[in-house]
Write a protein that holds these residues in place. Structure first.
Motif, PDB file in Angstrom:
ATOM      1  N   GLY A  90       0.819  -1.207   0.000  1.00  0.00           N
ATOM      2  CA  GLY A  90       0.000   0.000   0.000  1.00  0.00           C
ATOM      3  C   GLY A  90       0.847   1.248   0.000  1.00  0.00           C
ATOM      4  O   GLY A  90       2.089   1.195   0.037  1.00  0.00           O
ATOM      5  N   SER A  91       0.178   2.399  -0.010  1.00  0.00           N
ATOM      6  CA  SER A  91       0.883   3.680  -0.105  1.00  0.00           C
ATOM      7  C   SER A  91       1.693   3.999   1.146  1.00  0.00           C
ATOM      8  O   SER A  91       2.639   4.795   1.098  1.00  0.00           O
ATOM      9  N   ASP A  92       1.317   3.396   2.269  1.00  0.00           N
ATOM     10  CA  ASP A  92       2.055   3.651   3.513  1.00  0.00           C
ATOM     11  C   ASP A  92       3.119   2.598   3.777  1.00  0.00           C
ATOM     12  O   ASP A  92       3.706   2.545   4.858  1.00  0.00           O
ATOM     13  N   ILE A  93       3.384   1.742   2.780  1.00  0.00           N
ATOM     14  CA  ILE A  93       4.343   0.640   2.931  1.00  0.00           C
ATOM     15  C   ILE A  93       5.429   0.757   1.868  1.00  0.00           C
ATOM     16  O   ILE A  93       5.157   1.049   0.698  1.00  0.00           O
ATOM     17  N   VAL A  94       6.674   0.520   2.258  1.00  0.00           N
ATOM     18  CA  VAL A  94       7.780   0.432   1.320  1.00  0.00           C
ATOM     19  C   VAL A  94       8.424  -0.935   1.494  1.00  0.00           C
ATOM     20  O   VAL A  94       8.477  -1.473   2.611  1.00  0.00           O
ATOM     21  N   LEU A  95       8.908  -1.524   0.407  1.00  0.00           N
ATOM     22  CA  LEU A  95       9.554  -2.836   0.477  1.00  0.00           C
ATOM     23  C   LEU A  95      11.059  -2.651   0.599  1.00  0.00           C
ATOM     24  O   LEU A  95      11.697  -1.993  -0.224  1.00  0.00           O
ATOM     25  N   LYS A  96      11.624  -3.235   1.645  1.00  0.00           N
ATOM     26  CA  LYS A  96      13.056  -3.127   1.906  1.00  0.00           C
ATOM     27  C   LYS A  96      13.676  -4.530   1.930  1.00  0.00           C
ATOM     28  O   LYS A  96      13.059  -5.480   2.414  1.00  0.00           O
ATOM     29  N   THR A  97      14.896  -4.635   1.444  1.00  0.00           N
ATOM     30  CA  THR A  97      15.562  -5.935   1.496  1.00  0.00           C
ATOM     31  C   THR A  97      16.063  -6.250   2.897  1.00  0.00           C
ATOM     32  O   THR A  97      16.163  -7.407   3.278  1.00  0.00           O
ATOM     33  N   GLY A  98      16.429  -5.221   3.657  1.00  0.00           N
ATOM     34  CA  GLY A  98      17.012  -5.469   4.973  1.00  0.00           C
ATOM     35  C   GLY A  98      18.384  -6.089   4.878  1.00  0.00           C
ATOM     36  O   GLY A  98      18.904  -6.634   5.853  1.00  0.00           O
ATOM     37  N   SER A  99      19.008  -6.000   3.687  1.00  0.00           N
ATOM     38  CA  SER A  99      20.313  -6.631   3.457  1.00  0.00           C
ATOM     39  C   SER A  99      21.106  -5.825   2.447  1.00  0.00           C
ATOM     40  O   SER A  99      20.551  -5.076   1.637  1.00  0.00           O
ATOM     41  N   ALA A 100      22.414  -5.998   2.502  1.00  0.00           N
ATOM     42  CA  ALA A 100      23.298  -5.573   1.427  1.00  0.00           C
ATOM     43  C   ALA A 100      23.773  -6.835   0.716  1.00  0.00           C
ATOM     44  O   ALA A 100      23.565  -7.956   1.212  1.00  0.00           O
ATOM     45  N   TYR A 101      24.415  -6.664  -0.441  1.00  0.00           N
ATOM     46  CA  TYR A 101      24.839  -7.825  -1.223  1.00  0.00           C
ATOM     47  C   TYR A 101      26.279  -7.616  -1.683  1.00  0.00           C
ATOM     48  O   TYR A 101      26.621  -6.555  -2.222  1.00  0.00           O
ATOM     49  N   LEU A 102      27.100  -8.634  -1.449  1.00  0.00           N
ATOM     50  CA  LEU A 102      28.510  -8.569  -1.831  1.00  0.00           C
ATOM     51  C   LEU A 102      28.778  -9.598  -2.923  1.00  0.00           C
ATOM     52  O   LEU A 102      28.655 -10.808  -2.696  1.00  0.00           O
ATOM     53  N   VAL A 103      29.122  -9.111  -4.123  1.00  0.00           N
ATOM     54  CA  VAL A 103      29.464  -9.982  -5.244  1.00  0.00           C
ATOM     55  C   VAL A 103      30.967 -10.225  -5.215  1.00  0.00           C
ATOM     56  O   VAL A 103      31.763  -9.280  -5.362  1.00  0.00           O
ATOM     57  N   ILE A 104      31.361 -11.469  -4.995  1.00  0.00           N
ATOM     58  CA  ILE A 104      32.783 -11.813  -4.984  1.00  0.00           C
ATOM     59  C   ILE A 104      33.145 -12.420  -6.334  1.00  0.00           C
ATOM     60  O   ILE A 104      32.618 -13.470  -6.725  1.00  0.00           O
ATOM     61  N   GLN A 105      34.024 -11.733  -7.057  1.00  0.00           N
ATOM     62  CA  GLN A 105      34.529 -12.212  -8.338  1.00  0.00           C
ATOM     63  C   GLN A 105      35.886 -12.872  -8.085  1.00  0.00           C
ATOM     64  O   GLN A 105      36.820 -12.227  -7.599  1.00  0.00           O
ATOM     65  N   ASN A 106      35.977 -14.141  -8.396  1.00  0.00           N
ATOM     66  CA  ASN A 106      37.202 -14.886  -8.114  1.00  0.00           C
ATOM     67  C   ASN A 106      38.056 -15.020  -9.368  1.00  0.00           C
ATOM     68  O   ASN A 106      37.791 -15.868 -10.234  1.00  0.00           O
ATOM     69  N   ASN A 107      39.094 -14.199  -9.469  1.00  0.00           N
ATOM     70  CA  ASN A 107      40.068 -14.307 -10.561  1.00  0.00           C
ATOM     71  C   ASN A 107      41.340 -14.986 -10.091  1.00  0.00           C
ATOM     72  O   ASN A 107      42.405 -14.836 -10.699  1.00  0.00           O
ATOM     73  N   HIS A 108      41.228 -15.725  -8.997  1.00  0.00           N
ATOM     74  CA  HIS A 108      42.341 -16.466  -8.426  1.00  0.00           C
ATOM     75  C   HIS A 108      42.440 -17.831  -9.098  1.00  0.00           C
ATOM     76  O   HIS A 108      41.518 -18.290  -9.769  1.00  0.00           O
ATOM     77  N   GLY A 109      43.556 -18.503  -8.875  1.00  0.00           N
ATOM     78  CA  GLY A 109      43.759 -19.819  -9.478  1.00  0.00           C
ATOM     79  C   GLY A 109      43.101 -20.963  -8.742  1.00  0.00           C
ATOM     80  O   GLY A 109      43.115 -22.104  -9.220  1.00  0.00           O
TER      81      GLY A 109
END
Length: 379
Positions: free
Chosen positions: A259-278
């Motif tokens: 509704g108009s008095d509601i906002v949707l929040k994730t409650g989280s952050a997101y960390l993308v780990i790109q692995n260019n290691h061997g």
């Protein structure tokens, strides 16, 4: 000889009398019903044709049954073709069977649980159980990695009270107890009605969360409705009621969570780990290895995984969450060797990136953590 024979006959007669008394007593017990010890014995299990093997060495997904019911698991709606395997009471982590026909592709699915009693009673017409789950869990199966998540079946399920969920929205919804990260009561897909969960009597503070699989991120995204404005500004939406002698069931409507008095929040952050290691790399929060929402842990070379970083509750609050989370205990590496990630403050709803480089397991180099976008539930 006569004396000896007489003694033998006397002993025989006494033996017969004793034997007759014992038989009479036994027959009397059978005719009069079971004694207290027999009444306290559990019923004998009936073979209903369900495999209760613990497939922990080769499983589809793992569950932990904290309820007091033996359960039967399905992939999606109950049917003979969607039957996975059974879950005994207790016993810690239990691996469900990995049927090649059911688990041939990567993706999200509904883990649908019914009691063994309901399964046995409706074995020839399982469709009648479609809206009567013991619980439904929004789950994920990955064909390319070990699925490390364990889905817990709550101990409050299986009682004679009811929570009925009407979900006319276009979102998948979960009901959680005592917080948006609290124990799971159950799940209902978009546009589903009269989903009924049997629960124990008690006081309930229910927090709804909406969930869906984000294809581009390979991550299950969770958002919760949050009040904006008014006396409840910043607090998570919740329902509060007691199931007791005066109330046997509570009906919840998911449409009231938007509704108009509601906002949707994730409650989280997101960390993308790109692995260019061997070699493969993992993320640790202190001594605990972090698992993605889809059950991944190891980031293979030349691949990436997205890790969800939950925001903590505000001190003293049960329904309000912080917008930032400082992480000073993150480490990246392998179980044999890892290095610390510099302390960083993550903000809710934002996506960050971290790149790993190096040539051998003892040589690990990290980029700075950088913000790369905003996580949107509707992407």
């Amino acid at each position: 000889m006569k004396k000896s024979g007489k003694n033998w006959m006397t002993r025989t007669a006494v033996f017969v009398m004793i034997l007759s008394a014992l038989v009479f007593t036994a027959c009397g017990d059978l005719g009069g019903g079971k004694d207290d010890d027999d009444n306290n014995k559990p019923p004998v299990d009936v073979d209903v044709g369900v495999d209760y093997t613990n497939y922990l060495t080769s499983y589809s997904v793992k569950v932990k049954n904290d309820s007091n019911k033996k359960l039967v698991a399905f992939k999606g709606a109950p049917s003979a073709s969607s039957l996975i395997s059974g879950v005994p009471i207790g016993g810690g982590e239990h691996g469900l069977k990995k049927d090649a026909a059911l688990f041939a592709t990567t993706g999200d699915f509904v883990l649908f649980m019914v009691t063994e009693e309901d399964y046995a009673a409706n074995k020839d017409n399982l469709s009648v159980l479609a809206n009567k789950p013991f619980t439904r869990i929004y789950a994920y199966y990955n064909t390319n990695a070990e699925n490390k998540l364990t889905y817990t079946i709550s101990s409050i399920l299986g009682g004679d009270k009811k929570i009925i969920l009407q979900n006319s929205t276009s979102y998948n919804i979960e009901l959680r107890r005592d917080g948006v990260q609290g124990e799971l009561i159950g799940y209902a897909g978009q546009g589903s009605y009269n989903t009924t969960f049997n629960v124990e009597a008690g006081t309930y503070m229910i927090f709804p969360v909406f969930r869906k699989f984000n294809q581009s991120r390979g991550e299950i995204i969770t958002v919760y409705p949050k009040y904006q404005g008014g006396n409840l500004d910043g607090k998570a939406k919740f329902e509060y009621f007691a199931l007791d002698d005066s109330l046997n069931e509570a009906t919840l409507n998911a449409s009231s969570y938007l509704g108009s008095d509601i906002v949707l929040k994730t409650g989280s952050a997101y960390l993308v780990i790109q692995n260019n290691h061997g070699t493969g790399m993992g993320l640790w929060d202190g001594l605990q290895q972090v698992t993605t929402s889809t059950g991944g842990q190891a980031v293979n070379p030349n691949n990436s995984l997205t890790f969800q970083i939950d925001m903590a509750k505000k001190p003293g609050s049960n329904d309000e969450y912080l917008d930032t989370s400082e992480k000073a205990q993150f480490k990246v590496g392998t179980p044999a060797y890892s290095i610390s990630v510099p302390s960083f403050t993550f903000e809710s709803d934002k996506i960050y990136s971290l790149t790993i480089t190096g040539t051998n397991p003892g040589d690990i180099n990290l980029s700075e953590i950088t913000e790369i976008g905003i996580m949107s539930f509707d992407d």
